[in-house]
Scaffold this motif. Structure first.
Motif, PDB file in Angstrom:
ATOM      1  N   LEU A 167      -5.313  -9.477  -7.729  1.00  0.00           N
ATOM      2  CA  LEU A 167      -5.015 -10.910  -7.725  1.00  0.00           C
ATOM      3  C   LEU A 167      -4.436 -11.377  -6.391  1.00  0.00           C
ATOM      4  N   ALA A 168      -4.108 -10.431  -5.517  1.00  0.00           N
ATOM      5  CA  ALA A 168      -3.576 -10.784  -4.196  1.00  0.00           C
ATOM      6  C   ALA A 168      -4.246  -9.918  -3.137  1.00  0.00           C
ATOM      7  N   PRO A 169      -5.576 -10.062  -2.951  1.00  0.00           N
ATOM      8  CA  PRO A 169      -6.271  -9.207  -1.982  1.00  0.00           C
ATOM      9  C   PRO A 169      -5.710  -9.377  -0.576  1.00  0.00           C
ATOM     10  N   GLY A 170      -5.507  -8.248   0.107  1.00  0.00           N
ATOM     11  CA  GLY A 170      -4.969  -8.266   1.457  1.00  0.00           C
ATOM     12  C   GLY A 170      -3.456  -8.150   1.527  1.00  0.00           C
ATOM     13  N   ARG A 171      -2.779  -8.442   0.435  1.00  0.00           N
ATOM     14  CA  ARG A 171      -1.315  -8.348   0.423  1.00  0.00           C
ATOM     15  C   ARG A 171      -0.893  -6.900   0.220  1.00  0.00           C
ATOM     16  N   VAL A 172       0.084  -6.455   0.990  1.00  0.00           N
ATOM     17  CA  VAL A 172       0.599  -5.104   0.858  1.00  0.00           C
ATOM     18  C   VAL A 172       1.762  -5.103  -0.135  1.00  0.00           C
ATOM     19  N   PHE A 173       1.639  -4.283  -1.169  1.00  0.00           N
ATOM     20  CA  PHE A 173       2.693  -4.141  -2.174  1.00  0.00           C
ATOM     21  C   PHE A 173       3.429  -2.827  -1.941  1.00  0.00           C
ATOM     22  N   SER A 196       0.628   8.744  -8.358  1.00  0.00           N
ATOM     23  CA  SER A 196      -0.212   9.450  -9.315  1.00  0.00           C
ATOM     24  C   SER A 196      -1.127   8.490 -10.071  1.00  0.00           C
ATOM     25  N   HIS A 197      -0.575   7.336 -10.479  1.00  0.00           N
ATOM     26  CA  HIS A 197      -1.394   6.337 -11.177  1.00  0.00           C
ATOM     27  C   HIS A 197      -2.474   5.776 -10.253  1.00  0.00           C
ATOM     28  N   ILE A 198      -2.128   5.530  -8.998  1.00  0.00           N
ATOM     29  CA  ILE A 198      -3.108   5.025  -8.036  1.00  0.00           C
ATOM     30  C   ILE A 198      -4.218   6.045  -7.835  1.00  0.00           C
ATOM     31  N   LYS A 199      -3.855   7.316  -7.731  1.00  0.00           N
ATOM     32  CA  LYS A 199      -4.853   8.379  -7.560  1.00  0.00           C
ATOM     33  C   LYS A 199      -5.828   8.399  -8.741  1.00  0.00           C
ATOM     34  N   ASN A 200      -5.289   8.299  -9.960  1.00  0.00           N
ATOM     35  CA  ASN A 200      -6.140   8.302 -11.148  1.00  0.00           C
ATOM     36  C   ASN A 200      -7.017   7.058 -11.211  1.00  0.00           C
ATOM     37  N   LEU A 201      -6.452   5.903 -10.817  1.00  0.00           N
ATOM     38  CA  LEU A 201      -7.208   4.650 -10.825  1.00  0.00           C
ATOM     39  C   LEU A 201      -8.360   4.715  -9.842  1.00  0.00           C
ATOM     40  N   TRP A 212     -11.337  -0.056  -2.040  1.00  0.00           N
ATOM     41  CA  TRP A 212     -10.679  -1.222  -2.619  1.00  0.00           C
ATOM     42  C   TRP A 212      -9.163  -1.093  -2.602  1.00  0.00           C
ATOM     43  N   ILE A 213      -8.651   0.071  -2.963  1.00  0.00           N
ATOM     44  CA  ILE A 213      -7.202   0.279  -3.011  1.00  0.00           C
ATOM     45  C   ILE A 213      -6.817   1.177  -1.841  1.00  0.00           C
ATOM     46  N   GLN A 214      -6.281   0.570  -0.806  1.00  0.00           N
ATOM     47  CA  GLN A 214      -5.993   1.280   0.434  1.00  0.00           C
ATOM     48  C   GLN A 214      -4.509   1.607   0.558  1.00  0.00           C
ATOM     49  N   TYR A 221       0.572  -0.098  -0.957  1.00  0.00           N
ATOM     50  CA  TYR A 221      -0.857  -0.222  -1.193  1.00  0.00           C
ATOM     51  C   TYR A 221      -1.311  -1.667  -1.098  1.00  0.00           C
ATOM     52  N   ARG A 222      -2.604  -1.837  -0.788  1.00  0.00           N
ATOM     53  CA  ARG A 222      -3.183  -3.181  -0.820  1.00  0.00           C
ATOM     54  C   ARG A 222      -4.612  -3.085  -1.345  1.00  0.00           C
TER      55      ARG A 222
END
Length: 227
Positions: A167-173, A196-201, A212-214, A221-222
């Motif tokens: 919902l916020a492409p380009g924004r770094v969280f 770990s969740h990001i890796k699984n996603l 997509w998830i950098q 991540y963004r």
């Protein structure tokens, strides 16, 4: 494309200058850009000039009334229209919604309530306008994700991560921001839990997951919309 909630442009259409000033100050304090118009005859030209993300529209205006303007605006934009008025009769509420209004706030009201409703309307609009990304579809209403029409089975946390980032492409969280977004009970988790969740996603999203998830080294991540 709809701006992010904290940078959205709000068009305030209100002929009571003191009330318009209060709404302007509260919205600006909440991070929004604002343009004010007091004359109904000037609304359409101003709208076309600034292309606002949401319109706060009074019904009783000089020269052109709010309901007429609501109909005209709805023909040109899908942006949320929030009617602000002293008319409290039920017929006015129904009529306002039938001509394309998304919400209805009666005077007198709390400026904080208006800000809260603005935020909610913009979030709803963003959820409805999330783009398709090279075969990826995120349905924020049914909480389902598909890739080229094939369902992707995500856990609740994985879906919330994908939703927050997309919902916020380009924004770094930061990892802390993602923790707050996905764990509503504010449980204590470590950075490695999010990783770990990001890796699984990413794995479930396939070859394009890492595109997509950098990862942003040392930050978080963004989500990159490369469609």
């Amino acid at each position: 494309m709809l701006n992010q909630p904290q940078s959205a442009h709000i068009l305030i259409v209100e002929d009571e200058m003191s009330l318009a000033s209060i709404m302007h100050d509260y919205l600006v304090a909440s991070g929004y850009q604002c343009t004010h118009v007091a004359d109904g005859a000037e609304v359409m030209d101003t709208f076309r000039l600034v292309q606002p993300d949401l319109i706060l529209l009074d019904l009783m205006l000089p020269n052109v009334d709010g309901l007429t303007l609501c109909r005209a605006l709805r023909k040109e934009t899908d942006a949320p229209i929030m009617i602000v008025t002293a008319k409290v009769d039920e017929i006015d509420r129904i009529l306002g919604l039938e001509v394309g209004a998304d919400d209805y706030v009666c005077k007198p009201f709390s400026p904080r309530e208006v800000v809260a409703r603005v935020k909610a309307s913009l979030r709803r609009q963003m959820r409805l306008t999330t783009p398709l990304l090279t075969g990826l579809k995120i349905d924020h209403e049914s909480f389902q994700v598909t890739m080229h029409g094939v369902p992707i089975k995500l856990t609740q946390v994985e879906f919330r991560l994908l939703e927050t980032l997309s919902l916020a492409p380009g924004r770094v969280f930061s990892r802390n921001q993602l923790m707050d977004a996905v764990y509503s009970d504010h449980r204590i988790v470590t950075d490695r839990t999010i990783d770990s969740h990001i890796k699984n996603l990413r794995k479930k999203l396939g070859e394009q997951g890492e595109d997509w998830i950098q990862s942003i080294y040392g930050v978080g991540y963004r989500f990159e919309d490369n469609s």
